[in-house]
Write a protein that holds these residues in place. Sequence first.
Motif, PDB file in Angstrom:
ATOM      1  N   TRP A 187       0.852  -1.177   0.000  1.00 45.67           N
ATOM      2  CA  TRP A 187       0.000   0.000   0.000  1.00 45.67           C
ATOM      3  C   TRP A 187       0.892   1.232   0.000  1.00 45.67           C
ATOM      4  O   TRP A 187       1.649   1.455   0.940  1.00 45.67           O
ATOM      5  CB  TRP A 187      -0.873   0.032   1.235  1.00 45.67           C
ATOM      6  N   GLN A 188       0.819   2.018  -1.054  1.00 49.30           N
ATOM      7  CA  GLN A 188       1.496   3.311  -1.098  1.00 49.30           C
ATOM      8  C   GLN A 188       0.504   4.325  -0.543  1.00 49.30           C
ATOM      9  O   GLN A 188      -0.528   4.592  -1.163  1.00 49.30           O
ATOM     10  CB  GLN A 188       1.897   3.673  -2.519  1.00 49.30           C
ATOM     11  N   ILE A 189       0.818   4.856   0.617  1.00 46.87           N
ATOM     12  CA  ILE A 189      -0.114   5.734   1.317  1.00 46.87           C
ATOM     13  C   ILE A 189      -0.090   7.127   0.694  1.00 46.87           C
ATOM     14  O   ILE A 189       0.975   7.696   0.451  1.00 46.87           O
ATOM     15  CB  ILE A 189       0.224   5.808   2.823  1.00 46.87           C
ATOM     16  N   GLN A 190      -1.271   7.647   0.455  1.00 45.66           N
ATOM     17  CA  GLN A 190      -1.415   8.987  -0.099  1.00 45.66           C
ATOM     18  C   GLN A 190      -2.004   9.917   0.958  1.00 45.66           C
ATOM     19  O   GLN A 190      -2.934   9.541   1.671  1.00 45.66           O
ATOM     20  CB  GLN A 190      -2.357   8.978  -1.298  1.00 45.66           C
ATOM     21  N   SER A 191      -1.431  11.091   1.052  1.00 47.98           N
ATOM     22  CA  SER A 191      -1.976  12.153   1.898  1.00 47.98           C
ATOM     23  C   SER A 191      -1.433  13.465   1.354  1.00 47.98           C
ATOM     24  O   SER A 191      -0.420  13.472   0.653  1.00 47.98           O
ATOM     25  CB  SER A 191      -1.567  11.971   3.361  1.00 47.98           C
ATOM     26  N   PRO A 192      -2.077  14.570   1.663  1.00 51.36           N
ATOM     27  CA  PRO A 192      -1.563  15.857   1.171  1.00 51.36           C
ATOM     28  C   PRO A 192      -0.108  16.119   1.574  1.00 51.36           C
ATOM     29  O   PRO A 192       0.666  16.623   0.784  1.00 51.36           O
ATOM     30  CB  PRO A 192      -2.513  16.883   1.801  1.00 51.36           C
ATOM     31  N   LEU A 193       0.278  15.741   2.800  1.00 52.73           N
ATOM     32  CA  LEU A 193       1.654  15.971   3.240  1.00 52.73           C
ATOM     33  C   LEU A 193       2.645  15.122   2.458  1.00 52.73           C
ATOM     34  O   LEU A 193       3.728  15.582   2.094  1.00 52.73           O
ATOM     35  CB  LEU A 193       1.802  15.681   4.733  1.00 52.73           C
ATOM     36  N   ILE A 194       2.288  13.870   2.183  1.00 54.47           N
ATOM     37  CA  ILE A 194       3.174  12.994   1.421  1.00 54.47           C
ATOM     38  C   ILE A 194       3.237  13.455  -0.030  1.00 54.47           C
ATOM     39  O   ILE A 194       4.315  13.570  -0.609  1.00 54.47           O
ATOM     40  CB  ILE A 194       2.695  11.529   1.511  1.00 54.47           C
ATOM     41  N   ASP A 195       2.067  13.737  -0.619  1.00 51.32           N
ATOM     42  CA  ASP A 195       2.010  14.138  -2.024  1.00 51.32           C
ATOM     43  C   ASP A 195       2.749  15.449  -2.280  1.00 51.32           C
ATOM     44  O   ASP A 195       3.306  15.650  -3.352  1.00 51.32           O
ATOM     45  CB  ASP A 195       0.560  14.260  -2.496  1.00 51.32           C
ATOM     46  N   SER A 196       2.792  16.344  -1.275  1.00 46.29           N
ATOM     47  CA  SER A 196       3.481  17.629  -1.442  1.00 46.29           C
ATOM     48  C   SER A 196       4.978  17.532  -1.149  1.00 46.29           C
ATOM     49  O   SER A 196       5.712  18.492  -1.336  1.00 46.29           O
ATOM     50  CB  SER A 196       2.863  18.681  -0.516  1.00 46.29           C
ATOM     51  N   GLY A 197       5.427  16.381  -0.654  1.00 51.45           N
ATOM     52  CA  GLY A 197       6.837  16.217  -0.324  1.00 51.45           C
ATOM     53  C   GLY A 197       7.193  16.672   1.077  1.00 51.45           C
ATOM     54  O   GLY A 197       8.364  16.674   1.456  1.00 51.45           O
ATOM     55  N   GLU A 198       6.202  17.066   1.867  1.00 46.11           N
ATOM     56  CA  GLU A 198       6.453  17.532   3.232  1.00 46.11           C
ATOM     57  C   GLU A 198       6.654  16.371   4.203  1.00 46.11           C
ATOM     58  O   GLU A 198       7.058  16.584   5.338  1.00 46.11           O
ATOM     59  CB  GLU A 198       5.296  18.407   3.719  1.00 46.11           C
ATOM     60  N   HIS A 199       6.354  15.172   3.776  1.00 42.64           N
ATOM     61  CA  HIS A 199       6.500  13.982   4.615  1.00 42.64           C
ATOM     62  C   HIS A 199       7.072  12.872   3.746  1.00 42.64           C
ATOM     63  O   HIS A 199       6.708  12.760   2.578  1.00 42.64           O
ATOM     64  CB  HIS A 199       5.125  13.565   5.168  1.00 42.64           C
ATOM     65  N   PRO A 200       7.971  12.052   4.283  1.00 41.14           N
ATOM     66  CA  PRO A 200       8.528  10.969   3.455  1.00 41.14           C
ATOM     67  C   PRO A 200       7.445   9.984   3.004  1.00 41.14           C
ATOM     68  O   PRO A 200       6.413   9.839   3.647  1.00 41.14           O
ATOM     69  CB  PRO A 200       9.536  10.273   4.370  1.00 41.14           C
ATOM     70  N   GLU A 201       7.741   9.295   1.921  1.00 41.59           N
ATOM     71  CA  GLU A 201       6.829   8.288   1.395  1.00 41.59           C
ATOM     72  C   GLU A 201       6.559   7.218   2.456  1.00 41.59           C
ATOM     73  O   GLU A 201       7.454   6.823   3.194  1.00 41.59           O
ATOM     74  CB  GLU A 201       7.451   7.647   0.159  1.00 41.59           C
ATOM     75  N   VAL A 202       5.317   6.767   2.525  1.00 49.80           N
ATOM     76  CA  VAL A 202       4.937   5.715   3.465  1.00 49.80           C
ATOM     77  C   VAL A 202       4.376   4.549   2.654  1.00 49.80           C
ATOM     78  O   VAL A 202       3.452   4.711   1.864  1.00 49.80           O
ATOM     79  CB  VAL A 202       3.871   6.206   4.474  1.00 49.80           C
TER      80      VAL A 202
END
Length: 136
Positions: free
Chosen positions: A58-73
């Motif tokens: 599961w590649q987790i999507q969230s605004p923080l991840i998608d914007s690069g503000e949080h590492p990929e989960v």
Amino acid sequence: MDNYDYIVVIAKLAKAFKNDGETVGFGCEESSLPYQINIYRKINGSKTYCAAKAWCLWQIQSPLIDSGEHPEVIMLKADHVIEDELGRFPVGGWVRSSPILAVYDNCIFETGNTFYIAVGEGMQKQISAEDASSFF
């Protein structure tokens, strides 16, 4: 909860658990499981392992991840546990990992506490952070 809420929950469950994703080139043959267990022990034998098949990354999507503000989960969700060293998950049961920290030998996924050995062919799909966390 009204009927609409139930329909939304069922749709989310179906998307997360049953919709196919893209096939990925990870996973080992079940016959090589003893070899993979030895590899994981050489990496860090103080952690336990869980071997599972019928799995999906599961590649987790969230605004923080998608914007690069949080590492990929990325998490591993498997529908059939082959063996869990500590007996936390029943044989034949399902499991979902915490975020994956590292991948070894294309089938060994390390999390904070456990090594997951992915057996057989697997899938990969994107899922929202809300959906991934709401079921567990």
